[in-house]
Design a protein around this motif. Structure first.
Motif, mmCIF file in Angstrom:
data_model
loop_
_atom_site.group_PDB
_atom_site.id
_atom_site.type_symbol
_atom_site.label_atom_id
_atom_site.label_comp_id
_atom_site.label_asym_id
_atom_site.label_seq_id
_atom_site.Cartn_x
_atom_site.Cartn_y
_atom_site.Cartn_z
ATOM 1 N N TYR A 54 0.761 -1.107 0.059
ATOM 2 C CA TYR A 54 -0.250 -0.072 -0.076
ATOM 3 C C TYR A 54 0.912 1.235 0.063
ATOM 4 O O TYR A 54 1.928 1.282 0.572
ATOM 5 C CB TYR A 54 -0.752 0.024 1.256
ATOM 6 N N ALA A 55 0.356 2.401 -0.581
ATOM 7 C CA ALA A 55 0.865 3.795 -0.349
ATOM 8 C C ALA A 55 0.696 3.999 0.954
ATOM 9 O O ALA A 55 -0.066 3.617 1.458
ATOM 10 C CB ALA A 55 0.246 4.696 -1.200
ATOM 11 N N MET A 56 1.704 4.664 1.473
ATOM 12 C CA MET A 56 1.455 5.364 2.897
ATOM 13 C C MET A 56 1.835 7.075 2.779
ATOM 14 O O MET A 56 2.975 7.163 1.817
ATOM 15 C CB MET A 56 2.581 4.603 3.780
ATOM 16 N N GLY A 57 1.393 7.604 3.789
ATOM 17 C CA GLY A 57 1.748 9.109 3.790
ATOM 18 C C GLY A 57 1.648 9.734 5.015
ATOM 19 O O GLY A 57 1.143 9.207 6.044
ATOM 20 N N TRP A 58 1.786 11.169 5.126
ATOM 21 C CA TRP A 58 1.579 11.972 6.093
ATOM 22 C C TRP A 58 0.599 13.223 5.659
ATOM 23 O O TRP A 58 0.809 13.691 4.408
ATOM 24 C CB TRP A 58 2.868 12.426 6.763
ATOM 25 N N PHE A 59 -0.179 13.540 6.842
ATOM 26 C CA PHE A 59 -0.993 14.786 6.377
ATOM 27 C C PHE A 59 -0.911 15.602 7.589
ATOM 28 O O PHE A 59 -0.253 14.954 8.725
ATOM 29 C CB PHE A 59 -2.393 14.156 6.146
ATOM 30 N N ARG A 60 -1.358 16.842 7.498
ATOM 31 C CA ARG A 60 -1.211 17.543 8.670
ATOM 32 C C ARG A 60 -2.510 18.624 8.806
ATOM 33 O O ARG A 60 -3.073 18.788 7.572
ATOM 34 C CB ARG A 60 0.056 18.381 8.985
ATOM 35 N N GLN A 61 -2.811 19.058 9.926
ATOM 36 C CA GLN A 61 -3.934 19.935 10.291
ATOM 37 C C GLN A 61 -3.694 20.956 11.097
ATOM 38 O O GLN A 61 -3.446 20.528 12.324
ATOM 39 C CB GLN A 61 -5.274 19.050 10.477
ATOM 40 N N ALA A 62 -3.420 22.290 10.827
ATOM 41 C CA ALA A 62 -3.334 23.235 11.660
ATOM 42 C C ALA A 62 -4.632 23.650 12.155
ATOM 43 O O ALA A 62 -5.662 23.722 11.509
ATOM 44 C CB ALA A 62 -2.346 24.489 11.052
ATOM 45 N N PRO A 63 -4.517 24.385 13.436
ATOM 46 C CA PRO A 63 -5.939 25.031 13.862
ATOM 47 C C PRO A 63 -6.513 25.871 12.895
ATOM 48 O O PRO A 63 -5.946 26.884 12.357
ATOM 49 C CB PRO A 63 -5.208 25.712 15.176
ATOM 50 N N GLY A 64 -7.631 25.711 12.589
ATOM 51 C CA GLY A 64 -8.309 26.570 11.902
ATOM 52 C C GLY A 64 -8.254 26.522 10.139
ATOM 53 O O GLY A 64 -8.697 27.057 9.554
ATOM 54 N N LYS A 65 -7.557 25.437 9.992
ATOM 55 C CA LYS A 65 -7.175 25.040 8.318
ATOM 56 C C LYS A 65 -7.763 23.514 8.032
ATOM 57 O O LYS A 65 -7.928 22.859 9.172
ATOM 58 C CB LYS A 65 -5.750 25.218 8.196
ATOM 59 N N LYS A 66 -7.776 23.475 6.883
ATOM 60 C CA LYS A 66 -8.134 22.190 6.229
ATOM 61 C C LYS A 66 -6.878 21.094 6.559
ATOM 62 O O LYS A 66 -5.728 21.593 6.450
ATOM 63 C CB LYS A 66 -8.548 22.288 5.081
ATOM 64 N N ARG A 67 -7.384 19.933 6.554
ATOM 65 C CA ARG A 67 -6.207 18.857 6.498
ATOM 66 C C ARG A 67 -5.632 19.100 5.227
ATOM 67 O O ARG A 67 -6.070 19.228 4.137
ATOM 68 C CB ARG A 67 -6.694 17.602 6.743
ATOM 69 N N GLU A 68 -4.134 18.826 5.358
ATOM 70 C CA GLU A 68 -3.463 18.860 3.762
ATOM 71 C C GLU A 68 -2.445 17.682 3.763
ATOM 72 O O GLU A 68 -1.912 17.489 4.946
ATOM 73 C CB GLU A 68 -2.550 20.074 3.609
ATOM 74 N N GLY A 69 -2.203 17.115 2.486
ATOM 75 C CA GLY A 69 -1.462 16.029 2.537
ATOM 76 C C GLY A 69 0.236 16.915 2.310
ATOM 77 O O GLY A 69 0.269 17.512 1.868
#
Length: 127
Positions: free
Chosen positions: A32-47
Motif C-alpha cells: 500500500y501507499a503510505m503518507g503523512w497529512f497535517r492539520q493546523a488550527p482553523g485550517k483544512k487537512r493537507e497532504g
C-alpha cells in the motif's frame, strides 16, 4: 483491528528537526501507499508527503519539498517522516495514513487514495 499509531511529536525551535514514526498493526503495509497529512488550527487537512508501495515514487507538497522526507520499513510495518528546517507554520497535528481498505498503492487521487488514518501527533514549532 486495523490501526495506525503515530509518535515522535513535540516542541521544537525554528530551524530544528524532528522525526515522526507511524506503526501499523492488524495488516501488512508492503502493498500500500503510505503518507503523512497535517492539520493546523482553523485550517483544512493537507497532504504533506506520500510514498508508493515498495518504496516507489514520492510526492511532496510544495511547502515541505527539500525539507521533509518520508521513508518506510515494511518489515516493521512502519513509516517515518524526517522534518528539517522546521518553521512556525509547520505547527500542526500530523497524521499518518495508508490504504488497507481499498488497496491504493501509488499515491493517486483524492488524499492519495489513502483510507485509514491514525489519531495524530502534535508538532509545535516555536521559540
Amino acid at each position: 483491528q486495523l490501526q495506525l499509531v503515530e509518535s515522535g511529536g513535540g516542541l521544537v525551535q525554528p530551524g530544528g528537526s524532528l522525526k515522526l514514526s507511524c506503526k501499523a498493526s492488524g495488516f501488512s503495509t508492503e502493498n500500500y501507499a503510505m503518507g503523512w497529512f497535517r492539520q493546523a488550527p482553523g485550517k483544512k487537512r493537507e497532504g504533506v508527503v506520500c510514498i508508493a508501495y515498495h518504496a516507489g515514487s514520492q510526492f511532496h507538497s510544495d511547502s515541505v519539498k527539500d525539507r521533509f522526507s518520508i521513508s518506510r520499513d515494511d518489515t516493521l510495518n512502519t513509516i517515518y517522516l524526517q522534518m528539517n528546517d522546521l518553521r512556525p507554520d509547520d505547527t500542526a497535528v500530523y497524521y499518518c495514513a495508508t490504504a488497507p481498505r481499498f488497496g491504493a498503492a501509488n499515491c493517486l487521487g483524492i488524499d492519495w487514495g489513502l483510507d485509514l488514518f491514525g489519531n495524530g501527533t502534535q508538532v509545535t514549532v516555536s521559540s
